[in-house]
Write a protein that holds these residues in place. Structure first.
Motif, PDB file in Angstrom:
ATOM      1  N   ILE A  73      -7.779   5.273 -61.294  1.00 16.69           N
ATOM      2  CA  ILE A  73      -7.624   6.871 -61.940  1.00 16.69           C
ATOM      3  C   ILE A  73      -8.208   7.853 -61.129  1.00 16.69           C
ATOM      4  CG2 ILE A  73      -9.639   7.706 -62.921  1.00 16.69           C
ATOM      5  CD1 ILE A  73     -10.905   4.810 -63.784  1.00 16.69           C
ATOM      6  N   PHE A  74      -8.362   8.369 -59.644  1.00 18.49           N
ATOM      7  CA  PHE A  74      -7.425   9.191 -59.142  1.00 18.49           C
ATOM      8  C   PHE A  74      -6.603   9.430 -58.841  1.00 18.49           C
ATOM      9  CE2 PHE A  74      -8.049  11.608 -54.965  1.00 18.49           C
ATOM     10  CZ  PHE A  74      -8.396  12.826 -55.969  1.00 18.49           C
ATOM     11  N   ALA A  75      -5.834   8.519 -58.448  1.00 20.73           N
ATOM     12  CA  ALA A  75      -4.180   8.675 -57.473  1.00 20.73           C
ATOM     13  C   ALA A  75      -3.436   9.057 -59.005  1.00 20.73           C
ATOM     14  CB  ALA A  75      -4.006   8.053 -56.884  1.00 20.73           C
ATOM     15  N   VAL A  76      -3.517   8.372 -59.956  1.00 22.11           N
ATOM     16  CA  VAL A  76      -2.507   8.703 -61.006  1.00 22.11           C
ATOM     17  C   VAL A  76      -2.578  10.073 -61.742  1.00 22.11           C
ATOM     18  CG1 VAL A  76      -2.024   8.092 -63.417  1.00 22.11           C
ATOM     19  CG2 VAL A  76      -2.729   6.100 -62.148  1.00 22.11           C
ATOM     20  N   ASP A  78      -6.996   7.377 -70.622  1.00 16.36           N
ATOM     21  CA  ASP A  78      -5.345   6.565 -70.748  1.00 16.36           C
ATOM     22  C   ASP A  78      -5.779   4.877 -70.377  1.00 16.36           C
ATOM     23  OD1 ASP A  78      -3.643   8.024 -71.303  1.00 16.36           O
ATOM     24  OD2 ASP A  78      -2.686   8.809 -69.231  1.00 16.36           O
ATOM     25  N   PHE A  79      -6.542   4.765 -69.896  1.00 22.44           N
ATOM     26  CA  PHE A  79      -7.190   3.240 -69.413  1.00 22.44           C
ATOM     27  C   PHE A  79      -7.875   2.466 -70.785  1.00 22.44           C
ATOM     28  CE2 PHE A  79     -11.095   0.761 -68.341  1.00 22.44           C
ATOM     29  CZ  PHE A  79     -10.735   0.072 -67.871  1.00 22.44           C
ATOM     30  N   LEU A 106      -4.989   1.898 -72.780  1.00 28.84           N
ATOM     31  CA  LEU A 106      -3.897   0.926 -72.471  1.00 28.84           C
ATOM     32  C   LEU A 106      -4.730  -0.670 -73.124  1.00 28.84           C
ATOM     33  CD1 LEU A 106      -2.532   1.496 -69.331  1.00 28.84           C
ATOM     34  CD2 LEU A 106      -1.795   0.269 -71.010  1.00 28.84           C
ATOM     35  N   ILE A 107      -6.233  -0.597 -73.076  1.00 32.91           N
ATOM     36  CA  ILE A 107      -7.386  -1.940 -73.128  1.00 32.91           C
ATOM     37  C   ILE A 107      -6.677  -2.401 -74.506  1.00 32.91           C
ATOM     38  CG2 ILE A 107      -9.349  -2.686 -73.804  1.00 32.91           C
ATOM     39  CD1 ILE A 107     -10.035  -0.858 -71.129  1.00 32.91           C
ATOM     40  N   GLN A 108      -6.363  -1.138 -75.404  1.00 34.09           N
ATOM     41  CA  GLN A 108      -6.291  -1.026 -76.812  1.00 34.09           C
ATOM     42  C   GLN A 108      -5.190  -1.450 -77.232  1.00 34.09           C
ATOM     43  OE1 GLN A 108      -8.232   1.931 -79.443  1.00 34.09           O
ATOM     44  NE2 GLN A 108      -9.548   2.305 -77.457  1.00 34.09           N
ATOM     45  N   GLU A 138       9.284  -5.876 -70.005  1.00 35.76           N
ATOM     46  CA  GLU A 138       8.927  -6.422 -70.819  1.00 35.76           C
ATOM     47  C   GLU A 138       7.361  -5.734 -70.900  1.00 35.76           C
ATOM     48  OE1 GLU A 138      10.896  -7.830 -73.463  1.00 35.76           O
ATOM     49  OE2 GLU A 138      12.521  -7.290 -73.081  1.00 35.76           O
ATOM     50  N   TYR A 139       6.721  -5.557 -70.213  1.00 39.65           N
ATOM     51  CA  TYR A 139       5.043  -6.214 -70.375  1.00 39.65           C
ATOM     52  C   TYR A 139       4.416  -5.014 -70.654  1.00 39.65           C
ATOM     53  CZ  TYR A 139       5.723  -9.913 -66.950  1.00 39.65           C
ATOM     54  OH  TYR A 139       5.540 -10.930 -66.412  1.00 39.65           O
ATOM     55  N   SER A 140       3.437  -4.423 -71.214  1.00 39.96           N
ATOM     56  CA  SER A 140       2.680  -4.521 -72.073  1.00 39.96           C
ATOM     57  C   SER A 140       1.117  -4.422 -72.171  1.00 39.96           C
ATOM     58  CB  SER A 140       2.939  -4.725 -74.140  1.00 39.96           C
ATOM     59  OG  SER A 140       2.691  -5.633 -74.374  1.00 39.96           O
ATOM     60  N   GLY A 141       0.283  -3.527 -72.760  1.00 36.61           N
ATOM     61  CA  GLY A 141      -0.965  -3.634 -72.517  1.00 36.61           C
ATOM     62  C   GLY A 141      -1.399  -4.005 -71.633  1.00 36.61           C
ATOM     63  N   MET A 142      -2.689  -4.336 -71.284  1.00 39.07           N
ATOM     64  CA  MET A 142      -3.613  -4.971 -70.196  1.00 39.07           C
ATOM     65  C   MET A 142      -2.677  -5.376 -69.128  1.00 39.07           C
ATOM     66  SD  MET A 142      -5.417  -3.458 -69.631  1.00 39.07           S
ATOM     67  CE  MET A 142      -6.525  -4.135 -68.256  1.00 39.07           C
TER      68      MET A 142
END
Lengths: 199, 363
Positions: free
Chosen positions: B32-35, B65-66, B69-71, B255-259
C-alpha cells in the motif's frame, strides 16, 4: 577488449547522469494545475457559453440569421399599440414580445458571428466553460422571459387585436362602400330631379 | 519472538501461525505504501503531482484502489485453461511470500532460522518463473504467452550473475565467521556487519585490515551487478519486457482482473522489497543500524529489535525507491540487448569479481 570496457564505462556513466537529472526533477515544482480547485486565468476575449440579456433584446432575429449552424431559434409576437415594452439600455424602443429564444449550445460552434450584428449588444460570450449535461436536450438553453402561458396569451391577444382590426377595417370598408353607394344614389337622385326639373 | 508469542497465547501452534502471517501484514502495508510511493515518485520526477484527491496529497489513494480491486468482477475468458489460470497467481504470490521466511527483519524476528537462508531464497524465488509461465500459457493469449516466455528467459539468465555475486559475498563472510567457512544465513551475515556502517560488506567488511581496502572496489562492483540483475529478476524497468505495457498490453497478466490481478501486483511489489532486502542484508548490514542504537544508550533492551526493524525497512524501502528512480530514468531495453547485458557483460564481470574476491579472501 578496450571497446568492451569502454561500453561498460559509457553505460554506467550515462545511467548515473540520467539518474542525477531525474533526481533533480523530484524537487522541481510541479506544473500541474489542480483544476477544480485552481483555475487558469482565461484570456480577455475568450469565446465560451453564449448568454442573452433578455432585457435588451428587441427580437430583431439578426443573430439567428447570422448563425452558420442555425442553433438560435427565435419566435416573436408583435405587441399591441397600447402596451409599453420599455426601452433597451441603448435607447431603442422594444416593439416585439420575444416568445421563444432558444440556443442549442450543443450545436454552437463558438464562432461569435451572432454577437456582432446585435444592435443592442444583448447576446454575448461569457467565460463559463463547464456546462456538460447528461442529455443532449438539456443543452438547449431557453432565454425567453415569458412563460409558455404568457406567450400563448400574448399571441392570442395579438390575434384578437388583429381580428378586431380586421373587423374594424372591414367595417370601415363596408361603411365607406355604403357611404359611396349612398352618395352615388343621392347623386343619381339629384340628377333625376334635375332631369325632372328640366323636363 | 516465537517464545514471546508462545507465552502470550499458550499454544505453539497459534504462535507459529501468527509468526508466519506477520510478513503478510508487513507485505500488505508495504505494498500500500510502495504503490503510493511509486506513483508519487513517478509524478514528481515528471514534474507532475501524482494522486492528490484522496486524503491529504492522495495518501489514501492505494487504500481506495484496494477496495476497488476487491469489488471488481473476476473475469475468466472462455478459452483459458481454468485450473492453471486460477493456480498461477497463487503460485506467483506463494513464491515471493516464501522468500520472506528467510529474511531477518530484526535480531528478534526471522521466519525461519535456517543455515541455508540465501540458497533457499534463490531457489524458492524460481517458483515465480513457473507461476508466470503458467499464467502466460493458460491465458491462451499471444501477448500473455510472449510476456511469459520473455520473463522465463530473463529470470533464468539473470539468476546466474545474481548467484555469482551472492557467492562472492558469502566468500567474504568467511573472513569473519568463527570457523572460517562463511555462512549462507542472512541473519549471521547481518550480525557480522554490526555496530557501524564502516563494517558493511559494500565497504569491504568489518575491521581495518589491508584486505578490506583491497576488497572495497570489488564489493562495490558486486553491489552494482547485484542491483542490475535484481532489477531484471523482479521485471522492473529497464528490464520490464515481460509486462511491457506499450508492446504486450500487460504481458502475462493481461487476462487477469480483480483479486487475481491484485495477487500479481502484490507479488511484484513483494518481490521488489525482497530483492531490496537481500541487497540490504548482504551489502548494507541488514537490520543493523549504521550509527548505533538508541535502546542501547538508554538501556532499554526491548527498543533495540524495534529499531532494527526500522532500519531494515528503511534500507529496503530505499532500494525500492532506487528501483523506481531507475524506472523513470531509463527506457526499456530490447530482448537482444537484455541478453547481451546479461551474458556478455554481467556474467563475465561477476565471474572475474568472484575470482578476485576469492583470491583476496584467501591471502
Amino acid at each position: 577488449m578496450k571497446q568492451y570496457l569502454l561500453n561498460t564505462w559509457e553505460a554506467l556513466s550515462t545511467i548515473f547522469i540520467g539518474m542525477k537529472i531525474t533526481f533533480g526533477h523530484l524537487f522541481v515544482p510541479a506544473v500541474t494545475i489542480q483544476y477544480p480547485d485552481v483555475r487558469v486565468r482565461l484570456p480577455e476575449r475568450v469565446r465560451n457559453r453564449l448568454y442573452v440579456n433578455m432585457d435588451d433584446c428587441i427580437g430583431c432575429l439578426q443573430c439567428a440569421r447570422a448563425c452558420p449552424v442555425d442553433c438560435i431559434d427565435i419566435e416573436t409576437v408583435k405587441s399591441l399599440p397600447t402596451e409599453d415594452l420599455g426601452k433597451t439600455s441603448n435607447g431603442k424602443k422594444k416593439a416585439l414580445w420575444v416568445t421563444k429564444f432558444d440556443i442549442d449550445i450543443a450545436k454552437c460552434c463558438y464562432c461569435q458571428l451572432c454577437v456582432f450584428p446585435c444592435p443592442t449588444e444583448c447576446i454575448y460570450m461569457t467565460d463559463v466553460y463547464e456546462f456538460s449535461e447528461f442529455g443532449r436536450n438539456d443543452l438547449v438553453y431557453k432565454f425567453a422571459t415569458l412563460t409558455n402561458e404568457e406567450a400563448k396569451e400574448k399571441a392570442a391577444q395579438y390575434d384578437v387585436f388583429m381580428e378586431e382590426k380586421e373587423r374594424q377595417k372591414a367595417e370601415a370598408a363596408k361603411a365607406k362602400a355604403e357611404a359611396a353607394e349612398k352618395a352615388k344614389k343621392e347623386k343619381e337622385n339629384e340628377e333625376n330631379k334635375e332631369d325632372n326639373k328640366d323636363k | 519472538m516465537h517464545q514471546l508469542l508462545e507465552e502470550i497465547f499458550g499454544s505453539e501452534l497459534i504462535a507459529i501461525i501468527i509468526a508466519s502471517s506477520l510478513p503478510l501484514i508487513f507485505i500488505t502495508v508495504l505494498v500500500i505504501f510502495a504503490v503510493l510511493l511509486e506513483r508519487k515518485v513517478a509524478g514528481h520526477m515528471q514534474d507532475r503531482l501524482g494522486p492528490m484527491r484522496v486524503g491529504y496529497h492522495g495518501i489514501l489513494q492505494t487504500i481506495a484502489d484496494f477496495f476497488k480491486l476487491i469489488q471488481k468482477e473476476d473475469i475468466v475468458a472462455d478459452t483459458t485453461d481454468k485450473r492453471f489460470f486460477n493456480l498461477a497467481p497463487v503460485l506467483v504470490f506463494a513464491g515471493s511470500y516464501a522468500a520472506y521466511a528467510a529474511l531477518p527483519f530484526s535480531s528478534a524476528y526471522i521466519g525461519s532460522r535456517i543455515d541455508l537462508g540465501l540458497f533457499y531464497i534463490v531457489a524458492i524465488s524460481s517458483l515465480v518463473v513457473a507461476g508466470i509461465l503458467m499464467a502466460g500459457w493458460s491465458s491462451n493469449n499471444k501477448y500473455s504467452l510472449l510476456g511469459a516466455m520473455r520473463s522465463a528467459a530473463q529470470i533464468v539468465s539473470y539468476e546466474i550473475p545474481t548467484v555469482l555475486v551472492i557467492l562472492s559475498m558469502v566468500m567474504i563472510s568467511a573472513n569473519f565467521t568463527v570457523d572460517g567457512k562463511g555462512t549462507l544465513s542472512l541473519m549471521e551475515i547481518s550480525e557480522i556487519q554490526t555496530s557501524s556502517f564502516w563494517n558493511w560488506f559494500v565497504l569491504g567488511g568489518a575491521g581495518f585490515s589491508l584486505s578490506k581496502f583491497l576488497l572495497l572496489p570489488f564489493t562495490m562492483a558486486a553491489f552494482l551487478i547485484f542491483l542490475i540483475s535484481s532489477l531484471a529478476e523482479v521485471n522492473r524497468t529497464p528490464f520490464d519486457m515481460p509486462e511491457a505495457e506499450s508492446e504486450l498490453v500487460a504481458g502475462y497478466h493481461t487476462e487477469y482482473s480483480g483479486m487475481k490481478f491484485a495477487m500479481f501486483f502484490l507479488a511484484e511489489y513483494a518481490n521488489m522489497f525482497a530483492v531490496s532486502a537481500i541487497a540490504a542484508a548482504i551489502f548494507f548490514g541488514g537490520y543493523q543500524s549504521p550509527i548505533g542504537y538508541l535502546g542501547n544508550s538508554l538501556g532499554i533492551e526491548w527498543l533495540v529489535p524495534i529499531e532494527q526493524f526500522f532500519w531494515f525497512s528503511v534500507k529496503g524501502v530505499f532500494f525500492v525507491f532506487v528501483q523506481m528512480w531507475l524506472r523513470w530514468t531509463l527506457p526499456r531495453v530490447r530482448v537482444d540487448q537484455l541478453m547481451t547485458i546479461c551474458w556478455k557483460y554481467l556474467i563475465p564481470y561477476a565471474f572475474v569479481n568472484l575470482t578476485i574476491i576469492g583470491i583476496i579472501s584467501l591471502i
